[in-house]
Design a protein around this motif. Structure first.
Motif, mmCIF file in Angstrom:
data_model
loop_
_atom_site.group_PDB
_atom_site.id
_atom_site.type_symbol
_atom_site.label_atom_id
_atom_site.label_comp_id
_atom_site.label_asym_id
_atom_site.label_seq_id
_atom_site.Cartn_x
_atom_site.Cartn_y
_atom_site.Cartn_z
ATOM 1 N N ALA A 143 0.838 -1.206 0.000
ATOM 2 C CA ALA A 143 0.000 0.000 0.000
ATOM 3 C C ALA A 143 0.870 1.251 0.000
ATOM 4 O O ALA A 143 0.588 2.229 -0.720
ATOM 5 C CB ALA A 143 -0.938 -0.010 1.204
ATOM 6 N N GLU A 144 1.932 1.238 0.804
ATOM 7 C CA GLU A 144 2.813 2.404 0.871
ATOM 8 C C GLU A 144 3.523 2.637 -0.462
ATOM 9 O O GLU A 144 3.696 3.785 -0.898
ATOM 10 C CB GLU A 144 3.838 2.196 1.997
ATOM 11 N N ALA A 145 3.930 1.555 -1.134
ATOM 12 C CA ALA A 145 4.574 1.692 -2.440
ATOM 13 C C ALA A 145 3.614 2.264 -3.474
ATOM 14 O O ALA A 145 4.012 3.052 -4.340
ATOM 15 C CB ALA A 145 5.103 0.335 -2.903
ATOM 16 N N LEU A 146 2.338 1.886 -3.385
ATOM 17 C CA LEU A 146 1.350 2.408 -4.315
ATOM 18 C C LEU A 146 1.117 3.896 -4.110
ATOM 19 O O LEU A 146 0.836 4.631 -5.068
ATOM 20 C CB LEU A 146 0.035 1.648 -4.152
ATOM 21 N N GLU A 147 1.224 4.360 -2.885
ATOM 22 C CA GLU A 147 0.955 5.766 -2.566
ATOM 23 C C GLU A 147 2.172 6.661 -2.736
ATOM 24 O O GLU A 147 2.034 7.890 -2.757
ATOM 25 C CB GLU A 147 0.448 5.874 -1.125
ATOM 26 N N ALA A 148 3.348 6.079 -2.853
ATOM 27 C CA ALA A 148 4.577 6.874 -2.888
ATOM 28 C C ALA A 148 4.694 7.650 -4.198
ATOM 29 O O ALA A 148 4.180 7.228 -5.234
ATOM 30 C CB ALA A 148 5.777 5.965 -2.710
ATOM 31 N N PRO A 149 5.376 8.797 -4.177
ATOM 32 C CA PRO A 149 5.625 9.532 -5.422
ATOM 33 C C PRO A 149 6.386 8.675 -6.422
ATOM 34 O O PRO A 149 7.147 7.776 -6.052
ATOM 35 C CB PRO A 149 6.471 10.724 -4.955
ATOM 36 N N LEU A 173 -4.016 4.387 -8.132
ATOM 37 C CA LEU A 173 -3.106 3.862 -7.110
ATOM 38 C C LEU A 173 -3.631 4.101 -5.705
ATOM 39 O O LEU A 173 -3.456 3.256 -4.816
ATOM 40 C CB LEU A 173 -1.717 4.484 -7.277
ATOM 41 N N ARG A 174 -4.278 5.208 -5.477
ATOM 42 C CA ARG A 174 -4.793 5.491 -4.139
ATOM 43 C C ARG A 174 -5.944 4.549 -3.794
ATOM 44 O O ARG A 174 -6.057 4.080 -2.659
ATOM 45 C CB ARG A 174 -5.247 6.952 -4.057
ATOM 46 N N ALA A 175 -6.794 4.249 -4.768
ATOM 47 C CA ALA A 175 -7.872 3.293 -4.526
ATOM 48 C C ALA A 175 -7.316 1.897 -4.252
ATOM 49 O O ALA A 175 -7.803 1.179 -3.372
ATOM 50 C CB ALA A 175 -8.821 3.256 -5.721
ATOM 51 N N LEU A 176 -6.266 1.504 -4.992
ATOM 52 C CA LEU A 176 -5.668 0.196 -4.757
ATOM 53 C C LEU A 176 -5.027 0.114 -3.375
ATOM 54 O O LEU A 176 -5.082 -0.935 -2.722
ATOM 55 C CB LEU A 176 -4.624 -0.107 -5.825
ATOM 56 N N ALA A 177 -4.408 1.190 -2.917
ATOM 57 C CA ALA A 177 -3.820 1.189 -1.578
ATOM 58 C C ALA A 177 -4.897 0.971 -0.523
ATOM 59 O O ALA A 177 -4.710 0.213 0.437
ATOM 60 C CB ALA A 177 -3.071 2.494 -1.332
ATOM 61 N N ALA A 178 -6.044 1.623 -0.699
ATOM 62 C CA ALA A 178 -7.152 1.428 0.239
ATOM 63 C C ALA A 178 -7.647 -0.009 0.179
ATOM 64 O O ALA A 178 -7.936 -0.627 1.213
ATOM 65 C CB ALA A 178 -8.289 2.400 -0.082
#
Length: 254
Positions: A143-149, A173-178
């Protein structure tokens, strides 16, 4: 794609008739960070099932593909996502279907078979073995990797691979992190034992994500395992051995 309202969430889907007329419906549920096209169309599953005489229905899970994007992890519980799939059957007037899921989709299929057994003719769980029970599998940090710049180093190779895959599928990417934070519910051994419909558990012999396939099948009273030789988590889904095994299973189940 067509779409329907699932409790206020827009879910996109395809509904492909069997070649030559009507046939038993098969509902396909894709894995995390994928979509119906990547998981089921590009791997020839839709064509294979349709040509074999099955009506083939596939949805984009919430947060994926052309379905609505949500950003609260609590919106991605396995029971909620199973509810989307059952709601699609209701929307299409399908009383009972063979339900096939891969990876996260396999987790959703297991929840459907447990909570809605009268809607499931058989369950086909691919890319998921004992980690459905034990809860291990994917490492932390996805999740953190998906949200990272963009360009930020991922904490581990698996997280990096999922970030790359999500970008290739042009995912939110933000939806996938959730979704990653909210969708990884396990089932107990006692719950698994309550799944009494015919089940096929298909896992690649090189899959380090799924957990033991035969071990999961052994927990259910009417299940068997299909080992996909030389296949890992990414390559097992589209393997010809996988398609052939599923067709044989469908032809033999009641």
């Amino acid at each position: 794609m067509d779409s329907f309202d699932s409790g206020g969430v827009r879910i996109a889907y395809i509904d492909v008739p069997a070649v030559g007329g009507s046939g038993d419906p098969v509902l396909l549920i894709h894995g995390f960070a994928s979509n119906h096209a990547v998981n089921w169309v590009n791997t020839l599953w839709v064509r294979t099932l349709s040509q074999a005489g099955y009506r083939t229905v596939a949805l984009d899970n919430r947060g994926h593909g052309e379905s609505e994007k949500l950003y609260d992890p609590e919106a991605y519980g396995s029971e909620d996502m199973a509810g989307d799939a059952v709601g699609l059957l209701d929307h299409l007037g399908i009383g009972r279907a063979d339900v096939m899921g891969y990876s996260m989709g396999g987790r959703i299929a297991a929840h459907i078979a447990l909570d809605h057994p009268t809607r499931v003719r058989s369950a086909l769980i691919g890319g998921l073995g004992m980690h459905l029970v034990e809860g291990r599998g994917l490492p932390a940090g996805i999740a953190e990797a998906l949200e990272a710049p963009a360009g930020t180093p991922a904490p581990n190779p698996t997280a990096a691979a999922f970030r790359t895959f999500a970008e290739q599928t042009r995912s939110d990417l933000r939806a996938l992190a959730a979704c990653m934070r909210g969708s990884r519910q396990t089932l107990s051994r006692a719950e698994i034992a309550q799944i009494v419909v015919p089940v096929l558990v298909s896992v690649g012999t090189l899959d380090t994500v799924a957990g033991d396939g035969p071990g999961l099948a052994a927990l259910m009273p009417n299940a068997r395992a299909l080992d996909l030789a030389g296949r890992d988590h990414s390559t097992a889904v589209g393997a010809k051995q996988h398609r052939d095994g599923v067709l044989a299973f469908l032809a033999a189940r009641p």
